[in-house]
Design an enzyme around this catalytic site. Structure first.
Site, PDB file in Angstrom:
ATOM      1  N   SER A 121       0.834  -1.198   0.000  1.00 36.25           N
ATOM      2  CA  SER A 121       0.000   0.000   0.000  1.00 36.25           C
ATOM      3  C   SER A 121       0.878   1.261   0.000  1.00 36.25           C
ATOM      4  O   SER A 121       1.594   1.519  -0.952  1.00 36.25           O
ATOM      5  CB  SER A 121      -0.966  -0.044   1.186  1.00 36.25           C
ATOM      6  OG  SER A 121      -2.019   0.870   1.013  1.00 36.25           O
ATOM      7  N   ASP A 145      -0.053  -4.458  -4.321  1.00 39.34           N
ATOM      8  CA  ASP A 145      -1.302  -3.762  -4.619  1.00 39.34           C
ATOM      9  C   ASP A 145      -1.202  -2.239  -4.577  1.00 39.34           C
ATOM     10  O   ASP A 145      -1.934  -1.585  -3.831  1.00 39.34           O
ATOM     11  CB  ASP A 145      -2.416  -4.244  -3.680  1.00 39.34           C
ATOM     12  CG  ASP A 145      -3.791  -4.107  -4.348  1.00 39.34           C
ATOM     13  OD1 ASP A 145      -3.920  -4.492  -5.521  1.00 39.34           O
ATOM     14  OD2 ASP A 145      -4.725  -3.614  -3.699  1.00 39.34           O
ATOM     15  N   HIS A 294      -8.056  -5.006  -1.276  1.00 42.18           N
ATOM     16  CA  HIS A 294      -6.748  -4.385  -1.040  1.00 42.18           C
ATOM     17  C   HIS A 294      -6.015  -5.001   0.152  1.00 42.18           C
ATOM     18  O   HIS A 294      -4.779  -5.019   0.178  1.00 42.18           O
ATOM     19  CB  HIS A 294      -6.935  -2.882  -0.817  1.00 42.18           C
ATOM     20  CG  HIS A 294      -5.656  -2.118  -0.675  1.00 42.18           C
ATOM     21  ND1 HIS A 294      -4.667  -2.112  -1.640  1.00 42.18           N
ATOM     22  CD2 HIS A 294      -5.199  -1.327   0.340  1.00 42.18           C
ATOM     23  CE1 HIS A 294      -3.660  -1.349  -1.242  1.00 42.18           C
ATOM     24  NE2 HIS A 294      -3.957  -0.871  -0.045  1.00 42.18           N
TER      25      HIS A 294
END
Length: 335
Positions: A121, A145, A294
């Site tokens: 992230s 991601d 996510h």
């Protein structure tokens, strides 16, 4: 300048402005492999792994996974606290350029080279920029991601995180309350109903000051539990920076090392635009898709750990000279 929303007005005032610092000394944990490739040899990698957490995470967020990665790759794994997170000091600014400088300083301080980055992230963007800006330091990376683009839509998520954390602050939960963690989670529900997200945000919540930790933004003497993030500063300081990306200064930059992207198929973070920019900046990319949103590290922990280990082990095998023992240039016999 961004104006805070009315909800963000906590009953306690901001104590002091945060100092400006070009670099900070980052807190970290070091996870060493317990297993070797051969029981009689001390074989470890001379290419350390640096694990970079997401927003409001810490070096403790995925400590168990990092130990598995250390054992699975026979490599030391450094888990770090970015500035304004965990036990690392509080300072401004909080942009990607500054976070990369902190990584560079950390590696210099600990004499790390040929590092392998794992970023999730926020940490994924930090890792991508570090690879682009510091190719002499970074050997390869696993990016979980995220993509090298601006993402203004995540600002609303950031604000919700901060609102939920400030609600804990306003609840004034005593440090002596034996049920403080559960009560904090309950206080967050109004703005953050997702239990997994609450669990991850609460990793920075403490009922006593860490030894040697000081911050102008936190009052550890008021008898209440505290987040180790300067949350009353974070909207103005971090919301727009986290969603940003230095487009102009990275134009034309390429990282020629191998990069594995782990993408959540139910996540919006790697859009068609992001996919295009990934190919521009990281020509030697590989993708692994996970049936997840996510929060891949929570939904698919075993799967993502295996992907990381397999990728780094393959890269090490491919780059090892034929006459050397895989893992270390000069393995020492145990006595």
């Amino acid at each position: 300048m961004f104006k805070p929303t009315r909800v963000l007005k906590s009953s306690q005032p901001i104590l002091n402005s945060l100092p400006h610092a070009e670099t900070v000394k980052m807190a970290y944990d070091l996870h060493l492999p317990k297993k070797t490739l051969h029981q009689n040899m001390n074989i470890t990698s001379d290419e350390p792994i640096v694990f970079v957490h997401g927003i409001f995470g810490s070096k403790k967020s995925y400590a168990t996974d990092s130990k598995l990665i250390a054992n699975g790759t026979h490599s030391p794994v450094y888990t770090i606290d970015l500035r304004n997170h965990g036990e690392t000091g509080h300072a401004q600014p909080f942009n990607y350029d500054t976070l990369v400088q902190d990584i560079k300083e950390f590696c210099s301080t600990h004499n790390l080279s040929n590092i392998k980055l794992v970023g999730y992230s926020l940490g994924a963007k930090v890792s991508m920029l570090a690879a682009l800006r510091l190719p002499e330091l970074v050997k390869s990376a696993v990016i979980i991601d995220n993509a090298p683009i601006k993402q203004p839509y995540i600002e609303s998520y950031m604000k919700q995180y901060i609102k939920s954390m400030l609600h804990v602050d306003d609840a004034k939960i005593s440090t002596t309350d034996k049920d403080w963690k559960r009560k904090a989670s309950e206080a967050m529900k109004r703005y953050m109903p997702n239990a997994t997200v609450r669990k991850n945000l609460l990793v920075n919540l403490v009922n006593k000051k860490p030894e040697g930790f000081e911050s102008p933004a936190i009052d550890f003497e008021n008898g209440n539990i505290q987040f180790l993030n300067p949350i009353k500063h974070m909207e103005e300081m971090a919301v727009k920076d986290v969603s940003d990306w230095p487009v102009e200064s990275t134009e034309g930059l390429k990282f020629d090392g191998p990069v594995k992207f782990i993408r959540g198929l139910k996540s919006p973070f790697i859009s068609p635009e992001g996919f295009k920019k990934i190919n521009e900046h990281f020509p030697k990319n590989e993708f692994y898709d996970v049936n997840s949103a996510h929060d891949i590290l929570d939904q698919r922990p075993s799967e993502y750990v295996k992907v990381i280990c397999d990728f780094f082990n393959l890269q090490r095998y491919n780059s090892a000279p034929a006459h050397t023992v895989l893992g270390h240039k000069a393995p020492e016999m145990r006595v």
